[in-house]
Design a protein around this motif. Structure first.
Motif, PDB file in Angstrom:
ATOM      1  N   LYS A  81       1.014  12.480   2.405  1.00  0.00           N
ATOM      2  CA  LYS A  81       1.730  13.454   1.556  1.00  0.00           C
ATOM      3  C   LYS A  81       2.334  12.755   0.337  1.00  0.00           C
ATOM      4  CE  LYS A  81       1.384  16.536   4.991  1.00  0.00           C
ATOM      5  NZ  LYS A  81       0.372  15.818   5.765  1.00  0.00           N
ATOM      6  N   ARG A  82       1.628  11.731  -0.123  1.00  0.00           N
ATOM      7  CA  ARG A  82       2.078  10.991  -1.290  1.00  0.00           C
ATOM      8  C   ARG A  82       0.946  10.868  -2.294  1.00  0.00           C
ATOM      9  NH1 ARG A  82       5.064   5.914   1.538  1.00  0.00           N
ATOM     10  NH2 ARG A  82       7.170   6.739   1.421  1.00  0.00           N
ATOM     11  N   GLY A  83       1.305  10.861  -3.584  1.00  0.00           N
ATOM     12  CA  GLY A  83       0.301  10.643  -4.613  1.00  0.00           C
ATOM     13  C   GLY A  83      -0.105   9.175  -4.640  1.00  0.00           C
ATOM     14  N   HIS A  84      -1.130   8.852  -5.421  1.00  0.00           N
ATOM     15  CA  HIS A  84      -1.665   7.488  -5.435  1.00  0.00           C
ATOM     16  C   HIS A  84      -0.657   6.502  -6.025  1.00  0.00           C
ATOM     17  CE1 HIS A  84      -5.002   4.939  -4.606  1.00  0.00           C
ATOM     18  NE2 HIS A  84      -5.127   4.526  -5.849  1.00  0.00           N
ATOM     19  N   ALA A  85       0.068   6.925  -7.079  1.00  0.00           N
ATOM     20  CA  ALA A  85       1.041   6.026  -7.709  1.00  0.00           C
ATOM     21  C   ALA A  85       2.136   5.650  -6.714  1.00  0.00           C
ATOM     22  CB  ALA A  85       1.647   6.706  -8.932  1.00  0.00           C
ATOM     23  N   GLU A  86       2.653   6.644  -6.018  1.00  0.00           N
ATOM     24  CA  GLU A  86       3.723   6.393  -5.043  1.00  0.00           C
ATOM     25  C   GLU A  86       3.198   5.527  -3.893  1.00  0.00           C
ATOM     26  OE1 GLU A  86       5.524   9.974  -3.632  1.00  0.00           O
ATOM     27  OE2 GLU A  86       7.148   8.909  -2.617  1.00  0.00           O
ATOM     28  N   ALA A  87       1.943   5.793  -3.490  1.00  0.00           N
ATOM     29  CA  ALA A  87       1.358   5.014  -2.398  1.00  0.00           C
ATOM     30  C   ALA A  87       1.239   3.540  -2.787  1.00  0.00           C
ATOM     31  CB  ALA A  87      -0.011   5.580  -2.030  1.00  0.00           C
ATOM     32  N   ILE A  88       0.900   3.276  -4.058  1.00  0.00           N
ATOM     33  CA  ILE A  88       0.766   1.878  -4.518  1.00  0.00           C
ATOM     34  C   ILE A  88       2.141   1.210  -4.573  1.00  0.00           C
ATOM     35  CG2 ILE A  88       0.113   0.398  -6.467  1.00  0.00           C
ATOM     36  CD1 ILE A  88      -2.143   2.401  -7.067  1.00  0.00           C
ATOM     37  N   PHE A  89       3.134   1.911  -5.137  1.00  0.00           N
ATOM     38  CA  PHE A  89       4.501   1.371  -5.185  1.00  0.00           C
ATOM     39  C   PHE A  89       4.975   1.023  -3.775  1.00  0.00           C
ATOM     40  CE2 PHE A  89       5.231   2.670  -9.564  1.00  0.00           C
ATOM     41  CZ  PHE A  89       6.240   1.827  -9.967  1.00  0.00           C
ATOM     42  N   ALA A  94       6.871  -3.212  -6.303  1.00  0.00           N
ATOM     43  CA  ALA A  94       7.135  -2.727  -7.663  1.00  0.00           C
ATOM     44  C   ALA A  94       6.189  -3.321  -8.708  1.00  0.00           C
ATOM     45  CB  ALA A  94       8.579  -3.032  -8.028  1.00  0.00           C
ATOM     46  N   PHE A  95       5.803  -4.608  -8.555  1.00  0.00           N
ATOM     47  CA  PHE A  95       4.961  -5.231  -9.584  1.00  0.00           C
ATOM     48  C   PHE A  95       3.646  -4.467  -9.755  1.00  0.00           C
ATOM     49  CE2 PHE A  95       1.340  -8.014 -10.513  1.00  0.00           C
ATOM     50  CZ  PHE A  95       1.671  -8.412 -11.798  1.00  0.00           C
ATOM     51  N   TRP A  96       2.918  -4.277  -8.639  1.00  0.00           N
ATOM     52  CA  TRP A  96       1.632  -3.585  -8.717  1.00  0.00           C
ATOM     53  C   TRP A  96       1.829  -2.097  -9.036  1.00  0.00           C
ATOM     54  CZ3 TRP A  96      -2.362  -6.220  -9.775  1.00  0.00           C
ATOM     55  CH2 TRP A  96      -2.529  -7.501  -9.262  1.00  0.00           C
ATOM     56  N   GLY A  97       2.965  -1.574  -8.604  1.00  0.00           N
ATOM     57  CA  GLY A  97       3.274  -0.176  -8.892  1.00  0.00           C
ATOM     58  C   GLY A  97       3.424   0.052 -10.385  1.00  0.00           C
ATOM     59  N   TRP A  98       4.258  -0.789 -11.032  1.00  0.00           N
ATOM     60  CA  TRP A  98       4.475  -0.625 -12.481  1.00  0.00           C
ATOM     61  C   TRP A  98       3.190  -0.885 -13.247  1.00  0.00           C
ATOM     62  CZ3 TRP A  98       8.070   2.265 -14.010  1.00  0.00           C
ATOM     63  CH2 TRP A  98       9.334   2.254 -13.406  1.00  0.00           C
ATOM     64  N   PHE A  99       2.454  -1.921 -12.799  1.00  0.00           N
ATOM     65  CA  PHE A  99       1.184  -2.230 -13.468  1.00  0.00           C
ATOM     66  C   PHE A  99       0.283  -0.984 -13.465  1.00  0.00           C
ATOM     67  CE2 PHE A  99      -3.289  -3.089 -12.597  1.00  0.00           C
ATOM     68  CZ  PHE A  99      -3.665  -3.612 -13.824  1.00  0.00           C
ATOM     69  N   GLU A 312       6.404  11.373  -9.235  1.00  0.00           N
ATOM     70  CA  GLU A 312       6.502  10.730  -7.911  1.00  0.00           C
ATOM     71  C   GLU A 312       7.418   9.517  -7.969  1.00  0.00           C
ATOM     72  OE1 GLU A 312       2.410   9.744  -7.258  1.00  0.00           O
ATOM     73  OE2 GLU A 312       1.820  11.856  -7.169  1.00  0.00           O
ATOM     74  N   ILE A 313       7.266   8.710  -9.010  1.00  0.00           N
ATOM     75  CA  ILE A 313       8.004   7.438  -9.068  1.00  0.00           C
ATOM     76  C   ILE A 313       9.448   7.639  -9.534  1.00  0.00           C
ATOM     77  CG2 ILE A 313       8.018   5.117 -10.076  1.00  0.00           C
ATOM     78  CD1 ILE A 313       5.749   5.874  -7.989  1.00  0.00           C
ATOM     79  N   PHE A 314       9.645   8.479 -10.529  1.00  0.00           N
ATOM     80  CA  PHE A 314      11.004   8.667 -11.054  1.00  0.00           C
ATOM     81  C   PHE A 314      11.819   9.681 -10.248  1.00  0.00           C
ATOM     82  CE2 PHE A 314       9.187   6.379 -14.535  1.00  0.00           C
ATOM     83  CZ  PHE A 314      10.245   5.665 -15.049  1.00  0.00           C
ATOM     84  N   GLY A 315      11.164  10.267  -9.255  1.00  0.00           N
ATOM     85  CA  GLY A 315      11.888  11.179  -8.372  1.00  0.00           C
ATOM     86  C   GLY A 315      12.147  12.546  -8.991  1.00  0.00           C
TER      87      GLY A 315
END
Lengths: 422, 57
Positions: A81-89, A94-99, A312-315
């Protein structure tokens, strides 16, 4: 009597299955058909004009490639139940997430510019000035997105997907030789031998089949739609149908340009439509309408892929089921990317060719990372449980990912250094 | 403007804090995949920088 009751029961069961599918259908078809965006149409038109029907067999191979990659996003989205960006974070820190997030934002924005280039070129054929196209598109997108319901947005997007099939009647209108298509197109062959130019075209076709935004978009769409684990088989079917549809459309574009423009060097789909107009007004018109539709569908999906990821990331609230008051950040991000990318096309003397090439190079930096993360996340038994990749899925998925990474990287490098493979 | 930037940086700090530790178990395979990605991206950045220098000269 027994036969008729059994037949009635079977038909009823089938009808219920179709009804159930129609409820779940959407993300797979939309993402796959939207993959035939303005850049994709240009690639297929150029492939047909250059090699005639000879690469149709190669396009057919892209059905399983697209399916196996995208079905993983269905499972990941429905289970976590998470998008791909959130799943990576969450999975890789955080490093790979922000990248991934920053790269996605950049690639999406640049790709949106190319969609606007395609749309303005298509409507320019009918005498519509670019400023009017950009304004009209932004307004149309506002109407589609701001209705506050995912369901409505999806059904409108499916309508535009149906319009993408316009190339099929277009191909029938020019009466291509079916025998030639079957003989030249379905038997694997490399017309003129395997050389650098053919390799470039094969890489370009693979490059347009899987784009980074597709992974992010489909997973977020699956989450926004509220798909559950029990919906995964239908989600997979939806993706398979979408993969087949996208390749069928690509094949018909190849047939159109392969029949009429064989031997002509095509640099853009707009140019192909103009050339087709000279031979057959209706087919050229279909090509232009299809190009506009492709750009619009691409723009709808790509702008959303970024907004979902940011939400997803910024809530922020980030669902199409919420209206502008409930999710202001989500819609602001969507329209910011749309309007700024549309404005670039209107700048006199903007380096649009350079931007088009730059998209392919930047996409190469994100695609391998997104694909590797996808495979790793699908092997996370703690999160995926029974929907974790099995050995065969890893072998097939791994092979496809390695092939895509290799070929798309070579494609990106060949765009930067055009003489390298000659 | 200043307040907005301050809020944005605070939010980024919160996100960094929330996702400080990767949740996925860092097995040898995962580490190797991430190392490959770092090398791959470094290679691409070098290529792009080289191309940029070529364009300038």
């Amino acid at each position: 009597m027994n036969f008729f009751s059994k037949l009635y029961y079977k038909l009823r069961k089938m009808w219920k299955a179709i009804q159930l599918y129609l409820v779940i259908a959407g993300p797979g078809i939309v993402v796959m058909v939207a993959d035939n965006d303005a850049g994709g149409i240009t690639t297929y038109a150029a492939t047909g004009a250059k090699y005639g029907y000879h690469l149709i067999w190669f396009l057919l191979l892209l059905i399983p490639v697209a399916y196996y990659v995208q079905e993983m996003t269905v499972r990941l989205g429905a289970v976590t139940k998470r998008g791909h960006a959130e799943a990576i974070f969450d999975g890789f820190g955080a490093f790979w997430g922000w990248f991934s997030l920053v790269d996605l934002m950049l690639v999406d924005w640049l790709t949106l510019v190319t969609e606007f280039i395609g749309m303005t070129a298509a409507l320019n054929i009918f005498g519509v000035p670019p400023w009017l196209t950009v304004t009209g598109v932004v307004l149309l997108m506002a109407i589609i997105v701001l209705n506050g319901r995912y369901w409505t947005w999806e059904k409108i997007a499916l309508l535009f997907c149906a319009l993408n099939l316009i190339y099929i009647p277009g191909a029938f209108m020019i009466h291509p030789s079916v025998a030639d298509i079957l003989k030249q197109g379905l038997i694997p062959n490399f017309a003129g031998g395997f050389n650098a130019q053919l390799f470039f075209f094969l890489m370009a076709n693979i490059g347009t089949t899987i784009a980074p935004w597709m992974l992010f978009f489909q997973q977020s769409a699956v989450v926004d739609k509220g798909m559950q684990e029990k919906d995964i088989p239908w989600g997979k079917f939806d993706t398979l149908l979408g993969s087949a549809l996208t390749v069928v459309v690509a094949i018909f574009i190849v047939i159109v340009t392969g029949t009429i423009l064989n031997g002509v060097d095509i640099e853009s789909a707009g140019q192909a439509a103009e050339q087709l107009m000279k031979t057959d007004r209706y087919v050229g018109t279909f090509m232009a309408i299809g190009l506009f539709d492709a750009g619009l569908l691409g723009a709808i999906c790509i702008s959303l892929a970024s907004s979902w990821a940011f939400g997803e990331i910024f809530g922020w609230a980030h669902s199409l089921n919420q209206n502008i008051k409930q999710a202001p950040g989500f819609y602001a991000s969507d329209f910011f990317t749309l309007i700024t990318s549309g404005l670039v096309v209107l700048i006199p003397g903007a380096p649009l060719v350079l931007i088009t090439l730059f998209v392919q190079v930047i996409a190469v930096t994100l695609l391998p990372a997104a694909l590797v993360f996808l495979i790793l996340l699908l092997n996370d038994r703690q999160a995926m449980g029974d929907y974790c990749n099995n050995t065969w899925q890893n072998v097939i998925g791994g092979f496809i990912v390695v092939t895509i990474v290799l070929l798309s990287s070579l494609y990106g490098i060949s765009v930067m250094f055009p003489n390298l493979f000659q | 403007m200043r307040a907005s930037l301050k809020r944005l940086f605070r939010k980024i700090g919160e996100i960094n804090q929330r996702y400080r530790e990767p949740r996925i178990h860092m097995s040898r395979g995962v580490r190797a995949a991430l190392l490959f990605l770092r090398v791959y991206l470094l290679f691409l950045v070098c290529l792009m920088a080289y191309k940029f220098v070529l364009l300038l000269s």
